[in-house]
Design a protein around this motif. Structure first.
Motif, PDB file in Angstrom:
ATOM      1  N   MET A 126       2.810 -15.863  -0.739  1.00 59.70           N
ATOM      2  CA  MET A 126       1.369 -15.906  -0.481  1.00 59.70           C
ATOM      3  C   MET A 126       1.032 -15.465   0.934  1.00 59.70           C
ATOM      4  O   MET A 126      -0.010 -14.840   1.171  1.00 59.70           O
ATOM      5  N   LEU A 127       1.900 -15.764   1.893  1.00 59.90           N
ATOM      6  CA  LEU A 127       1.683 -15.289   3.264  1.00 59.90           C
ATOM      7  C   LEU A 127       1.721 -13.761   3.318  1.00 59.90           C
ATOM      8  O   LEU A 127       0.908 -13.127   3.999  1.00 59.90           O
ATOM      9  N   LEU A 128       2.675 -13.167   2.590  1.00 59.63           N
ATOM     10  CA  LEU A 128       2.747 -11.712   2.543  1.00 59.63           C
ATOM     11  C   LEU A 128       1.499 -11.112   1.901  1.00 59.63           C
ATOM     12  O   LEU A 128       0.949 -10.106   2.383  1.00 59.63           O
ATOM     13  N   LEU A 129       1.034 -11.723   0.817  1.00 60.40           N
ATOM     14  CA  LEU A 129      -0.162 -11.211   0.143  1.00 60.40           C
ATOM     15  C   LEU A 129      -1.393 -11.330   1.036  1.00 60.40           C
ATOM     16  O   LEU A 129      -2.234 -10.419   1.077  1.00 60.40           O
ATOM     17  N   ASN A 130      -1.514 -12.439   1.742  1.00 60.59           N
ATOM     18  CA  ASN A 130      -2.646 -12.605   2.637  1.00 60.59           C
ATOM     19  C   ASN A 130      -2.563 -11.608   3.791  1.00 60.59           C
ATOM     20  O   ASN A 130      -3.580 -11.082   4.253  1.00 60.59           O
ATOM     21  N   GLY A 131      -1.332 -11.346   4.251  1.00 62.75           N
ATOM     22  CA  GLY A 131      -1.148 -10.332   5.276  1.00 62.75           C
ATOM     23  C   GLY A 131      -1.558  -8.958   4.780  1.00 62.75           C
ATOM     24  O   GLY A 131      -2.147  -8.156   5.528  1.00 62.75           O
ATOM     25  N   ALA A 132      -1.262  -8.670   3.511  1.00 63.32           N
ATOM     26  CA  ALA A 132      -1.661  -7.390   2.929  1.00 63.32           C
ATOM     27  C   ALA A 132      -3.180  -7.232   2.930  1.00 63.32           C
ATOM     28  O   ALA A 132      -3.705  -6.138   3.185  1.00 63.32           O
ATOM     29  N   MET A 133      -3.893  -8.321   2.662  1.00 60.91           N
ATOM     30  CA  MET A 133      -5.349  -8.261   2.674  1.00 60.91           C
ATOM     31  C   MET A 133      -5.880  -7.972   4.076  1.00 60.91           C
ATOM     32  O   MET A 133      -6.840  -7.215   4.249  1.00 60.91           O
ATOM     33  N   ARG A 161       1.323  -1.620   1.439  1.00 65.30           N
ATOM     34  CA  ARG A 161       2.366  -1.349   0.451  1.00 65.30           C
ATOM     35  C   ARG A 161       3.634  -2.150   0.738  1.00 65.30           C
ATOM     36  O   ARG A 161       4.239  -2.722  -0.181  1.00 65.30           O
ATOM     37  N   ASP A 162       4.023  -2.220   2.008  1.00 69.36           N
ATOM     38  CA  ASP A 162       5.248  -2.942   2.367  1.00 69.36           C
ATOM     39  C   ASP A 162       5.128  -4.437   2.073  1.00 69.36           C
ATOM     40  O   ASP A 162       6.046  -5.052   1.524  1.00 69.36           O
ATOM     41  N   LEU A 163       4.000  -5.007   2.441  1.00 72.86           N
ATOM     42  CA  LEU A 163       3.819  -6.449   2.254  1.00 72.86           C
ATOM     43  C   LEU A 163       3.715  -6.809   0.775  1.00 72.86           C
ATOM     44  O   LEU A 163       4.286  -7.811   0.330  1.00 72.86           O
ATOM     45  N   ILE A 164       2.996  -6.006   0.004  1.00 68.47           N
ATOM     46  CA  ILE A 164       2.892  -6.283  -1.427  1.00 68.47           C
ATOM     47  C   ILE A 164       4.247  -6.088  -2.109  1.00 68.47           C
ATOM     48  O   ILE A 164       4.617  -6.849  -3.014  1.00 68.47           O
ATOM     49  N   ALA A 165       5.009  -5.106  -1.655  1.00 69.36           N
ATOM     50  CA  ALA A 165       6.349  -4.900  -2.215  1.00 69.36           C
ATOM     51  C   ALA A 165       7.237  -6.107  -1.941  1.00 69.36           C
ATOM     52  O   ALA A 165       8.000  -6.554  -2.812  1.00 69.36           O
ATOM     53  N   HIS A 187      -3.767  -9.301  -6.139  1.00 71.82           N
ATOM     54  CA  HIS A 187      -3.896  -8.939  -4.724  1.00 71.82           C
ATOM     55  C   HIS A 187      -3.759  -7.433  -4.514  1.00 71.82           C
ATOM     56  O   HIS A 187      -4.387  -6.868  -3.607  1.00 71.82           O
ATOM     57  N   ARG A 188      -2.938  -6.777  -5.344  1.00 76.49           N
ATOM     58  CA  ARG A 188      -2.832  -5.315  -5.245  1.00 76.49           C
ATOM     59  C   ARG A 188      -4.205  -4.679  -5.490  1.00 76.49           C
ATOM     60  O   ARG A 188      -4.621  -3.758  -4.782  1.00 76.49           O
ATOM     61  N   ALA A 189      -4.897  -5.184  -6.508  1.00 80.70           N
ATOM     62  CA  ALA A 189      -6.233  -4.674  -6.808  1.00 80.70           C
ATOM     63  C   ALA A 189      -7.216  -4.994  -5.691  1.00 80.70           C
ATOM     64  O   ALA A 189      -8.009  -4.138  -5.270  1.00 80.70           O
ATOM     65  N   ALA A 190      -7.157  -6.227  -5.185  1.00 82.18           N
ATOM     66  CA  ALA A 190      -8.083  -6.631  -4.120  1.00 82.18           C
ATOM     67  C   ALA A 190      -7.854  -5.822  -2.853  1.00 82.18           C
ATOM     68  O   ALA A 190      -8.814  -5.430  -2.161  1.00 82.18           O
ATOM     69  N   ALA A 191      -6.585  -5.552  -2.524  1.00 85.55           N
ATOM     70  CA  ALA A 191      -6.277  -4.756  -1.336  1.00 85.55           C
ATOM     71  C   ALA A 191      -6.791  -3.329  -1.494  1.00 85.55           C
ATOM     72  O   ALA A 191      -7.288  -2.722  -0.535  1.00 85.55           O
ATOM     73  N   ALA A 192      -6.688  -2.779  -2.704  1.00 85.26           N
ATOM     74  CA  ALA A 192      -7.211  -1.439  -2.953  1.00 85.26           C
ATOM     75  C   ALA A 192      -8.717  -1.392  -2.704  1.00 85.26           C
ATOM     76  O   ALA A 192      -9.242  -0.424  -2.128  1.00 85.26           O
ATOM     77  N   VAL A 193      -9.420  -2.442  -3.131  1.00 88.30           N
ATOM     78  CA  VAL A 193     -10.864  -2.508  -2.879  1.00 88.30           C
ATOM     79  C   VAL A 193     -11.142  -2.523  -1.377  1.00 88.30           C
ATOM     80  O   VAL A 193     -12.023  -1.813  -0.885  1.00 88.30           O
ATOM     81  N   GLU A 194     -10.388  -3.323  -0.630  1.00 87.83           N
ATOM     82  CA  GLU A 194     -10.582  -3.387   0.820  1.00 87.83           C
ATOM     83  C   GLU A 194     -10.318  -2.038   1.480  1.00 87.83           C
ATOM     84  O   GLU A 194     -10.929  -1.689   2.489  1.00 87.83           O
ATOM     85  N   LEU A 195      -9.373  -1.264   0.905  1.00 91.45           N
ATOM     86  CA  LEU A 195      -9.077   0.071   1.426  1.00 91.45           C
ATOM     87  C   LEU A 195     -10.106   1.105   0.997  1.00 91.45           C
ATOM     88  O   LEU A 195     -10.039   2.267   1.408  1.00 91.45           O
ATOM     89  N   GLY A 196     -11.063   0.676   0.144  1.00 90.73           N
ATOM     90  CA  GLY A 196     -12.087   1.595  -0.345  1.00 90.73           C
ATOM     91  C   GLY A 196     -11.639   2.435  -1.508  1.00 90.73           C
ATOM     92  O   GLY A 196     -12.317   3.393  -1.897  1.00 90.73           O
TER      93      GLY A 196
END
Length: 391
Positions: A235-242, A254-258, A286-295
């Motif tokens: 969860m720390l990695l996923l939050n870092g990805a966000m 990509r690295d953090l989600i991996a 979180h992969r989907a949410a991060a994509a949204v944050e990246l636009g």
């Protein structure tokens, strides 16, 4: 009928102070004092302040400022300091407090934010009292652990409704208490809450650093409690990805989600260790949410469409509704306003508070209404009216 003297004694004030308040000579300018008065008189704070009539009907299903101030007043108490000078006040048995904390977690994970907000001030005072009462006994770490959890619950709820500074305060308190409890994973979870609050405050780089640094420490720690450690680490990695997504660092995302995906695969099915709901499906959310944050709304939508719907339906309501809100944002980015509307309505059906009470959801709904051609569909128009979002 309670006399002035009895009331003053129970309140811890002088009779002269009470007399001045009653005659209007002295104003009640501190909410903590108002709350104490309500407690002594055994009445609701809203009734004491006469604020019921001021509440907007469409916002009755959300946390209002009165409830936020009650939580603030509870966070401003420093009973632990007074315990050094006098006998701590009575506190509920730890078994009873543990049940109340577990129930609070359930309410949070089912997005029952209003009920939770109304019970949080008492739960905070009870947990603070227990932490003081058991400070020098064998159960000190148990009491500290429960208080750390309550601070984390408060932080999460406050962040949901846009009270980011208070959310940060509660999360920061949880770190110190969790360390006293001697639980590295509870402390790691508290760090996750701190990072979430920092991210909400726009402090993106510190949020990224907190997540990655604590995740790295957990990665090299003892492998005892490996399953729970993987859940918190992931969860720390996923939050870092966000956080990385917020500043456009797609390679870091990509690295953090991996890394989180690897941890989830090692863990197997989804787990709720330390209230993380961590597992393969949460990584995909979180992969989907991060994509949204990246636009990159298209990638977010594609990720959503690939999800195993049976596994998604097994996720707790708060997390699922949050995902629908993320995907509604994704659909607005690709210009599919009809689908964005569907996602908002699905989230509202599942967990109304996650949609109606979050400032982010108000922003998404405003964008949907702005880009809707002609009259919006009746369900969206009704939702907008209930949320107080102008058509």
């Amino acid at each position: 009928m309670m006399s002035q003297q009895v009331f003053a004694d129970r309140l811890g004030k002088s009779k002269a102070w009470v007399d001045k308040v009653e005659r209007g000579v002295r104003r009640l300018d501190k909410f903590s004092v108002v709350y104490d008065i309500a407690e002594v008189l055994q009445v609701d704070v809203e009734a004491l302040l006469g604020n019921d009539a001021e509440r907007r009907p469409e916002m009755l299903n959300c946390i209002d400022q009165v409830e936020v101030e009650e939580i603030r007043a509870a966070l401003e108490r420093y009973d632990q300091m007074s315990a050094f000078c006098q006998e701590p006040p009575p506190s509920p048995p730890l078994a009873e407090l543990r049940k109340a904390v577990c129930y609070a977690w359930l309410r949070y994970q089912h997005a029952k934010y209003v009920d939770l907000a109304r019970s949080l001030p008492k739960l905070l005072r009870d947990a603070q009292g227990a932490d003081s009462a058991y400070a020098n006994g064998q159960e000190a770490s148990v009491a500290a652990h429960l208080l750390g959890q309550v601070y984390q619950i408060a932080s999460s709820v406050l962040r949901k409704v846009g009270e980011h500074e208070l959310s940060w305060l509660a999360a920061d308190r949880s770190i110190a208490v969790s360390q006293r409890a001697g639980d590295q994973l509870l402390s790691g979870r508290a760090s996750h809450r701190v990072a979430s609050a920092l991210l909400s405050l726009g402090r993106v780089r510190p949020a990224l650093d907190v997540n990655v640094n604590i995740a790295n420490r957990l990665a090299v720690s003892s492998q005892d409690r490996a399953q729970e450690r993987l859940s918190v680490y992931g969860m720390l990695l996923l939050n870092g990805a966000m956080a990385a997504a917020r500043i456009g660092h797609s390679a870091t995302v990509r690295d953090l989600i991996a890394g989180a995906e690897e941890a989830a695969q090692e863990l197997g099915g989804g787990q709720d260790d330390y209230w993380t709901s961590f597992g393969p499906i949460n990584v995909q959310l979180h992969r989907a949410a991060a994509a949204v944050e990246l636009g990159d709304g298209r990638s977010a939508v594609e990720c959503h469409e690939r999800l195993d719907q049976e596994k998604l339906s097994a996720i707790l309501p708060e997390r699922r509704a949050r995902h629908y809100l993320d995907i509604a944002r994704g659909y607005t980015q690709v210009g599919d306003i009809e689908k964005a509307s569907e996602m908002l309505l699905e989230g509202d059906r599942l967990a109304p508070s996650e949609i109606r009470c979050r400032p982010l959801a108000h922003e998404v709904l405003s964008e949907v209404l702005r880009r809707t051609r002609g009259t919006p569909p009746a369900p969206i128009a009704e939702l907008a009216e209930q949320m107080g979002v102008g058509l």
